[in-house]
Design a protein around this motif. Structure first.
Motif, mmCIF file in Angstrom:
data_model
loop_
_atom_site.group_PDB
_atom_site.id
_atom_site.type_symbol
_atom_site.label_atom_id
_atom_site.label_comp_id
_atom_site.label_asym_id
_atom_site.label_seq_id
_atom_site.Cartn_x
_atom_site.Cartn_y
_atom_site.Cartn_z
ATOM 1 N N LYS A 33 0.646 -0.732 -0.433
ATOM 2 C CA LYS A 33 0.110 0.367 0.104
ATOM 3 C C LYS A 33 0.694 1.490 -0.072
ATOM 4 O O LYS A 33 1.296 1.792 0.602
ATOM 5 N N VAL A 34 1.062 2.206 -1.109
ATOM 6 C CA VAL A 34 1.375 2.737 -1.076
ATOM 7 C C VAL A 34 0.886 4.798 -1.204
ATOM 8 O O VAL A 34 -0.330 4.032 -2.419
ATOM 9 N N ILE A 35 0.909 5.586 -0.611
ATOM 10 C CA ILE A 35 -0.254 6.616 -1.317
ATOM 11 C C ILE A 35 0.581 7.514 -1.817
ATOM 12 O O ILE A 35 2.460 8.321 -1.347
ATOM 13 N N LYS A 36 1.189 7.930 -2.671
ATOM 14 C CA LYS A 36 1.271 8.857 -3.548
ATOM 15 C C LYS A 36 0.750 10.530 -3.697
ATOM 16 O O LYS A 36 -0.838 10.980 -3.808
ATOM 17 N N ASN A 37 1.385 11.299 -3.327
ATOM 18 C CA ASN A 37 0.423 13.056 -3.582
ATOM 19 C C ASN A 37 1.704 13.815 -4.202
ATOM 20 O O ASN A 37 3.179 13.494 -4.122
ATOM 21 N N GLY A 38 1.353 14.912 -4.637
ATOM 22 C CA GLY A 38 2.433 16.251 -5.564
ATOM 23 C C GLY A 38 1.551 17.407 -5.174
ATOM 24 O O GLY A 38 0.409 17.570 -4.780
ATOM 25 N N ASN A 39 2.756 18.259 -5.535
ATOM 26 C CA ASN A 39 2.375 20.210 -5.390
ATOM 27 C C ASN A 39 2.977 20.619 -6.501
ATOM 28 O O ASN A 39 4.330 19.795 -6.909
ATOM 29 N N MET A 40 2.018 21.536 -7.374
ATOM 30 C CA MET A 40 3.007 21.280 -8.616
ATOM 31 C C MET A 40 2.479 23.696 -8.319
ATOM 32 O O MET A 40 1.357 23.340 -8.500
ATOM 33 N N LYS A 41 3.236 24.310 -9.090
ATOM 34 C CA LYS A 41 2.574 25.429 -9.668
ATOM 35 C C LYS A 41 3.332 25.426 -10.865
ATOM 36 O O LYS A 41 5.040 25.613 -11.080
ATOM 37 N N ILE A 42 2.321 26.015 -11.835
ATOM 38 C CA ILE A 42 2.738 26.020 -12.653
ATOM 39 C C ILE A 42 2.275 27.630 -13.696
ATOM 40 O O ILE A 42 1.302 28.305 -13.051
ATOM 41 N N SER A 67 -4.666 8.684 -6.297
ATOM 42 C CA SER A 67 -3.656 9.847 -5.748
ATOM 43 C C SER A 67 -4.402 11.215 -5.764
ATOM 44 O O SER A 67 -4.852 11.567 -6.344
ATOM 45 N N THR A 68 -3.219 12.533 -4.747
ATOM 46 C CA THR A 68 -3.391 13.539 -4.638
ATOM 47 C C THR A 68 -2.594 14.474 -5.046
ATOM 48 O O THR A 68 -1.623 14.570 -4.995
ATOM 49 N N LEU A 69 -3.291 15.315 -6.069
ATOM 50 C CA LEU A 69 -2.462 16.530 -6.705
ATOM 51 C C LEU A 69 -2.077 18.529 -7.007
ATOM 52 O O LEU A 69 -4.381 18.125 -6.682
ATOM 53 N N ASN A 70 -2.019 18.412 -6.141
ATOM 54 C CA ASN A 70 -2.373 20.206 -5.637
ATOM 55 C C ASN A 70 -1.727 20.778 -6.944
ATOM 56 O O ASN A 70 -0.430 20.856 -6.486
ATOM 57 N N LEU A 71 -2.333 21.681 -8.061
ATOM 58 C CA LEU A 71 -2.124 22.094 -8.711
ATOM 59 C C LEU A 71 -2.530 23.816 -9.121
ATOM 60 O O LEU A 71 -3.707 24.128 -8.786
ATOM 61 N N SER A 72 -1.381 24.496 -8.669
ATOM 62 C CA SER A 72 -1.877 25.509 -9.356
ATOM 63 C C SER A 72 -1.500 26.402 -10.417
ATOM 64 O O SER A 72 -0.420 26.310 -10.397
#
Length: 291
Positions: free
Chosen positions: A76-85, A222-227
């Motif tokens: 069980k692996v949880i992947k998260n990410g944050n990106m600002k473009i 998975s969760t990605l916070n995109l800005s």
């Protein structure tokens, strides 16, 4: 006399011989009809008799023991990410993001837009299937705009998931045992105590099941916070840091200061009324001194 005795002996001898032959012929049947030895009887009766006794004695229902979850739980692996473009046009970038989400079976969980004097910001919280997470990141990095920052993290929760699963299985076993005890409880006090134990176990089971559902959701999606960020460009004539803006600000500030000065003088009007009175008294005193 002797002649009579000899034939009689011969007859007795012949009859005894025939009787011995008859006994010899019938002896095997007699041997075979005898019961088997005691050792053979003990050897023939082991498993069936024990199993029958165990089946007749133990009639109480027993809770079924489920196999240990640790044997079947995958990683069980949880992947998260944050990106600002940084983008050139927010609306155009938003349309591109929508196309990328459709290709990767992702969806927007929350959306927030902010328009300021300096920039436009569109913040998105995106949920994407675990297997499409890397492809989604690559799509945003290549075709949407200039990536200002990117942070990807992976959290292995296999140990926590296994621990919660094992404890949940044990609590279910104990819950079934307490329910069996409740059926056979004889006093009201025992029934109340057992019902309290059952209630506590049911609450703990609900919490454990909720935790497992939460982990499964975070693992599967998975969760990605995109800005998306767009900086507004201003000309020197209208920019706040330009000469025109400074001149206008200075003129406005001077006028505000003048108005504040006048209002300050007006606020001293009681003292202004004393000035004419003081002048009149001073002149009268000077005229009387001359006389």
């Amino acid at each position: 006399m002797i002649k009579l005795f000899l034939p009689l002996c011969m007859l007795l001898l012949m009859s005894s011989c025939k009787k011995s032959e008859m006994d010899a012929v019938s002896s095997p049947d007699i041997v075979n009809s005898q019961p088997p030895p005691r050792e053979e009887a003990y050897q023939m009766a082991p498993v069936s008799s024990i199993s029958e006794k165990s089946e007749t004695v133990d009639q109480s229902p027993q809770p079924a023991l489920s196999p240990k979850p640790i044997d079947t739980i995958s990683k069980k692996v949880i992947k998260n990410g944050n990106m600002k473009i940084q983008v050139g046009d927010i609306k155009k970038a938003q349309n591109q993001v929508g196309d990328i989400l459709k290709k990767n079976n992702a969806y927007i969980q929350t959306e927030q837009y902010q328009n300021t004097d300096n920039d436009d910001n569109l913040d998105l919280v995106i949920r994407v299937p675990h297997k499409n997470f890397d492809a989604l990141i690559n799509s945003f990095s290549d075709g949407v705009g200039s990536v200002l920052s990117k942070n990807i993290s992976s959290d292995d929760v296999t140990e926590e998931y296994t621990d919660v699963s094992i404890k949940l299985a044990n609590k279910r076993i104990y819950l079934e045992k307490y329910r069996n005890m409740l059926r056979s409880a004889s006093t009201t006090k025992d029934m109340i105590e057992i019902q309290e134990k059952i209630r506590e176990l049911e609450d703990e089971i609900d919490v454990a099941e909720g935790r497992l559902r939460f982990i499964d959701d975070r693992v599967n999606y998975s969760t990605l916070n995109l800005s998306l960020y767009k900086e507004k460009v201003r000309s020197s004539a209208t920019s706040k840091i330009g000469f025109g803006s400074r001149f206008a600000d200075s003129a406005t500030e001077g006028w505000n200061s003048f108005v504040s000065f006048l209002l300050g003088i007006i606020s001293f009007w009681p003292f202004l009324l004393l000035i004419p009175i003081l002048i009149y008294l001073w002149r009268k005193w000077r005229a009387g001194r001359k006389k």
